[in-house]
Design an enzyme around this catalytic site. Structure first.
Site, PDB file in Angstrom:
ATOM      1  N   GLU A  56     -19.660  31.243 -68.165  1.00 15.82           N
ATOM      2  CA  GLU A  56     -19.304  30.376 -69.550  1.00 15.82           C
ATOM      3  C   GLU A  56     -18.243  31.009 -70.307  1.00 15.82           C
ATOM      4  O   GLU A  56     -17.298  30.537 -70.651  1.00 15.82           O
ATOM      5  CB  GLU A  56     -20.616  30.297 -70.037  1.00 15.82           C
TER       6      GLU A  56
ATOM      7  N   ARG B  72     -27.388  33.779 -74.393  1.00 15.72           N
ATOM      8  CA  ARG B  72     -28.362  34.156 -73.392  1.00 15.72           C
ATOM      9  C   ARG B  72     -29.934  33.776 -74.052  1.00 15.72           C
ATOM     10  O   ARG B  72     -30.483  34.420 -75.037  1.00 15.72           O
ATOM     11  CB  ARG B  72     -28.375  35.637 -73.378  1.00 15.72           C
ATOM     12  N   GLY B  73     -30.406  32.597 -73.366  1.00 15.79           N
ATOM     13  CA  GLY B  73     -31.480  32.079 -73.968  1.00 15.79           C
ATOM     14  C   GLY B  73     -32.718  32.729 -74.220  1.00 15.79           C
ATOM     15  O   GLY B  73     -33.558  32.754 -75.368  1.00 15.79           O
TER      16      GLY B  73
END
Length: 198
Positions: A108, A38-39
């Site tokens: 993902e 999670r960026g």
């Protein structure tokens, strides 16, 4: 004294990793390892450090926003991610407090689990027991998506991962340990067909 000794040990481990990565069998795919994260939580810490270490060791990692053009359209982005997951020998999922709130992250994760390849979970400030969908997500996502994501989350809950506390943990040790596991699995996967899924 203790810190200088730790530095010597880490330097030796890095040297061993570089030598072992050089002895990897020839690659047959475009990417070796897929990094899911999670960026907002880990792009500039764990995920970014892993990406740089893998590159340094001669591996070919895939990390969204590092491996792709920033302006790529969403559909092209989805296709690139799907292809990278299928292509990679190993996946690393960096679970963080906001990971499960993200639909792309859950998608993902489902792809990684369904690919039946080795999946290495890193639990960064996060416990495996917290891997679940919220009630809001259950209402918004389709029944098929809910079931798909729940299967993936359940699989990871049953997989032994690497715990990490960003307040007291050593980033260098985490990255070195993960790189060692990844290199070993890439070597095994390139050497011949086997079941590498945890």
């Amino acid at each position: 004294m203790a810190s200088s000794w730790s530095y010597v040990i880490l330097k030796r481990q890095t040297s061993q990793l570089i030598n072992s990565s050089r002895s990897l069998p020839p690659a047959t795919s475009r990417h070796d390892v897929f990094i899911s994260h999670r960026g907002v939580d880990t792009r500039n810490t764990v995920a970014g450090l892993l990406y740089d270490r893998f590159l340094h060791l001669g591996m070919r990692p895939f990390l969204v926003r590092r491996s792709m053009v920033e302006e790529e359209e969403e559909e092209k982005l989805k296709k690139s991610i799907k292809a990278a997951v299928a292509d990679c020998k190993v996946s690393v999922a960096v679970f963080s407090p906001k990971y499960c709130e993200s639909y792309p992250c859950l998608r993902e994760l489902a792809m990684m689990v369904e690919a039946k390849k080795r999946l290495i979970p890193i639990f960064c400030d996060f416990k495996p027991s917290a891997l679940r969908l919220s009630e809001e997500q259950r209402k918004v996502y389709s029944q098929e998506e809910v079931e798909r994501f729940e299967r993936a989350l359940q699989e990871v809950r049953l997989t032994v991962g690497i715990p990490f506390d960003s307040n007291s943990g050593n980033y260098s040790e985490l990255v070195s340990r993960t790189a060692e596991i990844v290199a070993k699995n890439i070597r095994r996967a390139r050497a011949g067909p086997s079941s590498n899924f945890c």
